[in-house]
Write a protein that holds these residues in place. Structure first.
Motif, PDB file in Angstrom:
ATOM      1  N   VAL A 165       0.915  -1.200   0.108  1.00  0.00           N
ATOM      2  CA  VAL A 165      -0.042  -0.126  -0.093  1.00  0.00           C
ATOM      3  C   VAL A 165       0.915   1.161  -0.062  1.00  0.00           C
ATOM      4  N   VAL A 166       1.949   1.318   0.847  1.00  0.00           N
ATOM      5  CA  VAL A 166       2.557   2.392   1.001  1.00  0.00           C
ATOM      6  C   VAL A 166       3.534   2.614  -0.436  1.00  0.00           C
ATOM      7  N   THR A 167       3.891   1.405  -1.225  1.00  0.00           N
ATOM      8  CA  THR A 167       4.685   1.487  -2.519  1.00  0.00           C
ATOM      9  C   THR A 167       3.693   2.061  -3.485  1.00  0.00           C
ATOM     10  N   ALA A 168       2.242   1.617  -3.323  1.00  0.00           N
ATOM     11  CA  ALA A 168       1.240   2.141  -4.272  1.00  0.00           C
ATOM     12  C   ALA A 168       1.085   3.657  -4.209  1.00  0.00           C
ATOM     13  N   LEU A 173      16.290   7.938  -4.127  1.00  0.00           N
ATOM     14  CA  LEU A 173      14.760   7.019  -4.141  1.00  0.00           C
ATOM     15  C   LEU A 173      15.371   5.322  -3.877  1.00  0.00           C
ATOM     16  N   LEU A 174      16.556   5.239  -4.346  1.00  0.00           N
ATOM     17  CA  LEU A 174      16.928   3.668  -4.004  1.00  0.00           C
ATOM     18  C   LEU A 174      17.117   3.620  -2.406  1.00  0.00           C
ATOM     19  N   ALA A 175      17.774   4.722  -1.852  1.00  0.00           N
ATOM     20  CA  ALA A 175      17.983   4.600  -0.450  1.00  0.00           C
ATOM     21  C   ALA A 175      16.801   4.543   0.356  1.00  0.00           C
ATOM     22  N   ALA A 176      15.894   5.212  -0.152  1.00  0.00           N
ATOM     23  CA  ALA A 176      14.470   5.532   0.441  1.00  0.00           C
ATOM     24  C   ALA A 176      13.965   4.042   0.692  1.00  0.00           C
ATOM     25  N   MET A 177      13.717   3.578  -0.675  1.00  0.00           N
ATOM     26  CA  MET A 177      13.199   2.223  -0.674  1.00  0.00           C
ATOM     27  C   MET A 177      13.995   1.085  -0.046  1.00  0.00           C
ATOM     28  N   LEU A 178      15.123   1.154   0.107  1.00  0.00           N
ATOM     29  CA  LEU A 178      15.785   0.326   0.850  1.00  0.00           C
ATOM     30  C   LEU A 178      15.600   0.269   2.385  1.00  0.00           C
ATOM     31  N   GLY A 179      15.486   1.579   2.963  1.00  0.00           N
ATOM     32  CA  GLY A 179      15.129   1.917   4.253  1.00  0.00           C
ATOM     33  C   GLY A 179      13.741   1.786   4.320  1.00  0.00           C
ATOM     34  N   LEU A 180      12.784   1.733   3.637  1.00  0.00           N
ATOM     35  CA  LEU A 180      11.222   1.465   3.801  1.00  0.00           C
ATOM     36  C   LEU A 180      11.175  -0.152   4.098  1.00  0.00           C
TER      37      LEU A 180
END
Length: 408
Positions: free
Chosen positions: A184-187, A223-230
């Motif tokens: 949901v967060v990714t969407a 963006l990469l770091a943010a998605m890895l962190g998420l």
């Protein structure tokens, strides 16, 4: 850094690998990743014992794997692939998972934990390794390349989801809830990425594209770091975040700065394929337990068994679920071979199994060794199958490939 010599050695091997690949290219087209891994084995503890780990080496290797998956996610063009292809690819992967788990349970005497590791590894595809091979051979564009991309993408994404569900340490129900919240967060992030960027965004990208500021590249890394962190925040495997980050980046760049997206991608690929990704593959070679593979007879005997299982468990369902417009056996066979090519996720899943003491070092070495052989052999056999097509059939197949999306 405790081992600056190891860093120099790894980069030296990364630079040497394409030279070796070019030197043998007249005789045999060998993917550069094979030389990267073999050179890593050479300098590793089981041969010359020159290279040794420290936290910096481990961190760069992990980042290299994340970048490989990130770039694979960026290459996915869902609009081009289409729903019917993805449904067929999803069906093929589900059948692969059932086959993999069933065969693993039978071979391991019902040991569920070990079967989950081996069975999931058997369903994976090395999208990050296949796409550069297809691109270099000129087969990425067009119908066949689109179909391969779709099936290989599901073969990469499916095991990542399975890892999040099966290896997170949570119960399946709790893991499913966490994964759903992450989705949901990714969407929501995809919705945000799809919205028009403000005018200053495009201007800043254009004015800094060839300057020391490099705003676009820094933004992609953010963006990469943010998605890895998420993904880390949700307790999921970071590869899931890396894959989602690649898809998110494509949406933003293609929607906001389409005229610069190719240049930006080339810069990001330079970081990935020029530094981080070969770093990961060389370290994979350093970590490869050659002694465990060669010690005794069972691990070495398991290697061809696992290689055959990659072809049967992953390639077989892909061959059966191939779209109708890939009607010739060579095309379907080549698709199956590309889909059965695996390595990065096999390394990741095997590492989890070894850390949890679910599988032995010999089995782990045999799995990774078979995956290495798959990267060497299957992408070489696939073009050979395509070239075997007779002239009239090839022409018809090519015409079908270019117009085929509506057929399925």
């Amino acid at each position: 850094m405790d081992n600056p010599g190891t860093l120099i050695l790894i980069m030296a091997m990364a630079a040497l690998a394409p030279l070796l690949a070019a030197s043998v290219s007249r005789l045999l087209s060998v993917p550069v990743v094979i030389f990267e891994i073999l050179l890593g084995i050479l300098i590793g503890p089981d041969v010359l014992d020159w290279a040794h780990h420290d936290q910096v080496i481990d961190a760069l290797s992990d980042l290299g794997l994340s970048m490989l998956i990130f770039l694979a996610g960026y290459e996915i063009r869902f609009a081009d692939v289409g729903g019917p292809v993805l449904r067929r690819a999803g069906g093929a992967w589900v059948v692969s998972l059932v086959l993999g788990l069933g065969i693993s349970l039978a071979l391991n005497g019902g040991d569920l934990a070990r079967s989950l590791v081996i069975g999931t590894a058997l369903t994976s595809t090395a999208l990050g390794a296949v796409l550069p091979i297809l691109r270099d051979s000129g087969r990425l564009e067009g119908r066949f390349g689109t179909v391969v991309t779709g099936f290989c993408a599901v073969g990469e994404f499916g095991p990542i989801i399975a890892m999040a569900l099966l290896f997170s340490g949570r119960s399946p129900g709790a893991a499913s809830v966490v994964l759903a919240v992450f989705a949901v967060v990714t969407a929501g992030a995809v919705w945000w990425a799809s919205r028009p960027r403000p005018a200053w965004f495009g201007r800043l990208v254009a004015t800094t594209l060839h300057s020391s500021s490099q705003f676009a590249v820094r933004y992609v890394m953010l963006l990469l770091a943010a998605m890895l962190g998420l993904s880390e925040l949700f307790g999921l495997d970071t590869l899931l975040g890396a894959f989602a980050g690649g898809m998110l980046t494509r949406i933003i760049l293609r929607g906001s700065v389409p005229e610069s997206s190719g240049t930006i991608l080339s810069k990001v690929e330079a970081i990935g394929f020029g530094f981080l990704v070969p770093f990961f593959y060389v370290v994979t070679g350093i970590d490869f337990d050659l002694r465990a593979l060669l010690d005794g007879g069972r691990p070495l005997a398991l290697l061809p068994v696992f290689l055959l299982l990659f072809l049967v468990v992953r390639g077989g369902p892909v061959f059966a679920f191939a779209p109708p417009d890939l009607s010739s056996r060579p095309e379907r066979g080549a698709l199956a071979l590309y889909a059965a090519t695996c390595l990065p996720l096999v390394v990741a899943i095997t590492t989890i199994g070894l850390d949890e003491k679910v599988i032995g070092t010999g089995e782990g070495a045999a799995l990774v060794g078979a995956a290495m052989v798959s990267v060497l052999v299957f992408p070489l056999l696939a073009p050979w199958l395509l070239e075997r097509k007779e002239g009239p059939d090839a022409g018809a197949g090519g015409a079908r490939a270019e117009r085929g999306g509506e057929a399925w």
